[in-house]
Enzyme design. Structure first.
Site, PDB file in Angstrom:
ATOM      1  N   THR A   9      21.318  21.040 -23.624  1.00  0.00           N
ATOM      2  CA  THR A   9      21.666  19.608 -23.218  1.00  0.00           C
ATOM      3  C   THR A   9      21.130  19.282 -22.129  1.00  0.00           C
ATOM      4  OG1 THR A   9      23.724  19.764 -22.985  1.00  0.00           O
ATOM      5  CG2 THR A   9      23.262  19.880 -24.927  1.00  0.00           C
ATOM      6  N   ASP A  35       1.360 -22.203 -60.831  1.00  0.00           N
ATOM      7  CA  ASP A  35       2.659 -22.654 -61.639  1.00  0.00           C
ATOM      8  C   ASP A  35       3.021 -24.100 -62.146  1.00  0.00           C
ATOM      9  OD1 ASP A  35       3.690 -20.106 -60.787  1.00  0.00           O
ATOM     10  OD2 ASP A  35       3.600 -20.549 -58.316  1.00  0.00           O
ATOM     11  N   GLY A  40       6.806 -10.574 -56.003  1.00  0.00           N
ATOM     12  CA  GLY A  40       6.666 -10.156 -55.149  1.00  0.00           C
ATOM     13  C   GLY A  40       6.779 -11.154 -54.280  1.00  0.00           C
ATOM     14  N   HIS A 100       0.725 -16.299 -50.908  1.00  0.00           N
ATOM     15  CA  HIS A 100       0.281 -15.127 -51.595  1.00  0.00           C
ATOM     16  C   HIS A 100      -0.585 -14.542 -50.707  1.00  0.00           C
ATOM     17  CE1 HIS A 100       1.678 -18.310 -54.551  1.00  0.00           C
ATOM     18  NE2 HIS A 100       2.064 -16.809 -54.225  1.00  0.00           N
ATOM     19  N   ASP A 140      13.520  11.568 -30.158  1.00  0.00           N
ATOM     20  CA  ASP A 140      12.675  10.438 -30.849  1.00  0.00           C
ATOM     21  C   ASP A 140      12.151   9.851 -29.890  1.00  0.00           C
ATOM     22  OD1 ASP A 140      14.909   9.973 -29.192  1.00  0.00           O
ATOM     23  OD2 ASP A 140      16.151   9.031 -31.002  1.00  0.00           O
ATOM     24  N   GLY A 189      17.000  16.097 -21.214  1.00  0.00           N
ATOM     25  CA  GLY A 189      17.816  15.378 -20.466  1.00  0.00           C
ATOM     26  C   GLY A 189      17.693  16.054 -19.522  1.00  0.00           C
ATOM     27  N   SER A 197      22.893   9.666 -23.959  1.00  0.00           N
ATOM     28  CA  SER A 197      22.849   9.774 -21.989  1.00  0.00           C
ATOM     29  C   SER A 197      22.994   9.027 -21.767  1.00  0.00           C
ATOM     30  CB  SER A 197      21.069   9.938 -21.585  1.00  0.00           C
ATOM     31  OG  SER A 197      20.413  11.359 -22.397  1.00  0.00           O
TER      32      SER A 197
END
Length: 581
Positions: free
Chosen positions: A506, A112, A57, A223, A409, A563, A455
């Site tokens: 556009t 460990d 991990g 952890h 987007d 646009g 744009s």
């Protein structure tokens, strides 16, 4: 926290991840039964072997750091759990060259330390020369809370194994390699912070430790352990707090190392889920505060994923106070070549040492266009029209953003608003002159520097072409027809760089009608209304270009092209007309 995983079976996940290293790194092999990644035998002279490991991990630590010049082997446990002593014993006894001895480096976690320590003792009993170095670099938990356990081991550990691995590769004896590792560990301080805890694949989802929006866990361990506290805090204040915990010698609970070397190493470690973009911003903030507050200019800066916490949304800062180890310097050993996918330090030592600060000076022929052209407008009218147009674009941002969220987007409205606000600021600090060419040439770089994306590029090309076109008319007051001719020339220039034409959905759908009607009628209002009409008609128009082509779906039937709509708002504002549909 995100509980979504492509591989939810933790056993399969760990096994497949270990196997992948043998695919991407030909120098290593896998002992699948014991979860050991180790260097394949070669004809190279024997050297001290270096072994490390811990729970899975934390990739690329430690299996991803097995290779020439660094680790000889790494032993992996299950996710966030120590490997067994038997696994480690197999690593020490049978998966590394023991002729020159073995150095085991382990982070300071109870499981460990016990598992690796037991294996070291078994190896010694079997006649293997073996030493162990425990790394505890975390200052997130101070002396009082840490008690007898001491500091946890976190990302600074990778600096220990790199320095020790490089020294071993030079053929130094075990005693020198172990000494260097201990001195490195003793001169390390680290602290982490995260915006959330992580979900371990295969475990039940728990919201017990979930952080609130905007809240940061300062001092979080690797952890999922809680840190020293939580705060709703911005990056500058967060970094300030973290650096204080690392460097404030008056904080007796955390003043573990007095960092005053002439050569300090800075490691900024991604806990797994911070974007490369944000890591860049974090790195800049850390380096800036180190210099301004502590007068520390790191000799080396490492930034990236070295020791993760699965997909932890956080980072840690480590500082190494370099000291004399009686041979090659710590810096030289960090710079020494290695071949392991988890150690990312591609900048050569000679490049760091050159300290090249030379810059190229910029020159621009745009200054020529700023010379008065004699093509004039009334300054008050020019400013009023521009203000009206830009404010209309800013006001339209929510609807443009909403449209672009449906078919793109979602950034078109923000981009237009950013550009408009920048131009407004520009003309408020650099008053308009009334010379159209001079004023437009001053606005062009503002658009170039503040509007990004497709744009922004289209606007910049168009306006640069317009500057060029306006250099031709004779001095005097510009007429609508003169403007239209210059705008048409700019459209022609734009068409060389984009195939977009009316009907492609556009911003060109609004641009061309505006230019055409302005030339025919000389009426700014009629031209602006024509642009708005054309923008409305893009609703239901199938896109041929732009992000909408890839987004797909039926969104294009619901909203106009963002646009085209934004540009029509600009034209309506320019004409002093309302821009609502």
């Amino acid at each position: 926290m995100s509980s979504k995983h492509f591989i939810s079976d933790p056993t399969k996940l760990v096994n497949d991840a270990l196997h992948s290293l043998t695919i991407t790194n030909p120098t290593v092999a896998l002992d699948a039964d014991n979860k050991i990644i180790y260097r394949r035998p070669t004809n190279a002279p024997s050297q001290v072997s270096l072994l490390s490991g811990g729970g899975s991990g934390h990739e690329p630590s430690f299996a991803g750091m097995v290779g020439p010049g660094i680790l000889s082997a790494a032993v992996a446990g299950t996710i966030f759990a120590s490997p067994s002593a038997e696994q480690v014993r197999n690593g020490v006894i049978s998966r590394v060259d023991t002729e020159k001895g073995v150095l085991v480096v382990v982070m300071n976690y109870t499981g460990d330390v016990l598992s690796f320590g037991m294996a070291v003792e078994k190896a010694k009993a079997a006649g293997v020369e073996c030493e162990m170095v425990v790394v505890g670099d975390d200052v997130g938990v101070g002396r009082a809370k840490g008690g007898k356990v001491g500091r946890r081991g976190i990302a600074g550990t990778v600096l220990v194994i790199k320095i020790a691995g490089a020294l071993a590769a030079q053929g130094k004896p075990l005693s020198e390699v172990a000494k260097a590792a201990r001195l490195t560990a003793e001169n390390l301080v680290s602290v982490g912070a995260s915006l959330d805890h992580v979900h371990v694949p295969g475990r039940a989802i728990s919201t017990e430790h979930t952080l609130e929006a905007g809240e940061v866990e300062i001092g979080m361990g690797i952890h999922n352990e809680d840190g020293s506290g939580r705060a709703k805090i911005g990056l500058p204040d967060l970094v300030k707090t973290m650096l204080s915990q690392l460097l404030d010698q008056s904080d007796k609970d955390r003043a573990f190392v007095d960092v005053k070397s002439n050569q300090v190493v800075l490691l900024i470690n991604n806990l797994g889920s911070v974007s490369v973009l944000e890591m860049g911003g974090i790195t800049t903030e850390v380096v800036s505060q180190l210099e301004s507050t502590y007068n520390i200019k790191p000799a080396r800066v490492l930034s990236g994923m070295y020791m993760t916490s699965l997909n932890g949304l956080g980072f840690s800062i480590s500082l190494l106070n370099t000291v004399d180890i009686g041979g090659p310097s710590m810096i030289e050993l960090l710079d020494a070549p290695s071949e392991a996918p988890g150690w990312a330090a591609p900048i050569q030592a000679s490049t760091w040492e050159a300290k090249n600060t030379a810059e190229r000076t910029s020159s621009s022929k745009l200054d020529e266009a700023k010379k008065p052209s004699g093509q004039t407008m009334n300054v008050a009218d020019e400013k009023s029209a521009l203000n009206s147009a830009l404010e209309a674009v800013i006001a339209a941002e929510p609807e443009v953003t909403q449209y672009d969220t449906v078919v793109g987007d979602g950034d078109c409205g923000i981009g237009l608003k950013r550009g408009a606000e920048a131009v407004l600021k520009h003309i408020s600090t650099s008053p308009l002159t009334g010379d159209v060419l001079t004023d437009l040439a001053g606005i062009v770089p503002v658009i170039e520097n503040n509007m990004d994306g497709t744009s922004g590029a289209l606007y910049a090309i168009f306006l640069n072409a317009l500057v060029h076109a306006l250099q031709a008319p004779a001095p005097g007051a510009l007429t609508p027809q003169t403007w239209a001719a210059a705008l048409q020339q700019s459209c022609d220039a734009l068409s060389k760089y984009t195939p977009a034409r009316p009907g492609d959905r556009t911003l060109v759908d609004a641009l061309y009608p505006f230019v055409e009607i302005l030339g025919k009628t000389g009426s700014l209002a009629e031209a602006a209304n024509a642009a708005r009409k054309a923008a409305v008609e893009t609703k239901g128009m199938q896109a041929s270009l732009g992000r909408s082509v890839y987004v797909g779906g039926s969104g294009f039937t619901q909203v106009p092209d963002p646009g085209a709509w934004g540009l029509s708002c600009l034209f309506l504002g320019l004409a002093g007309l309302p821009s609502k549909e």
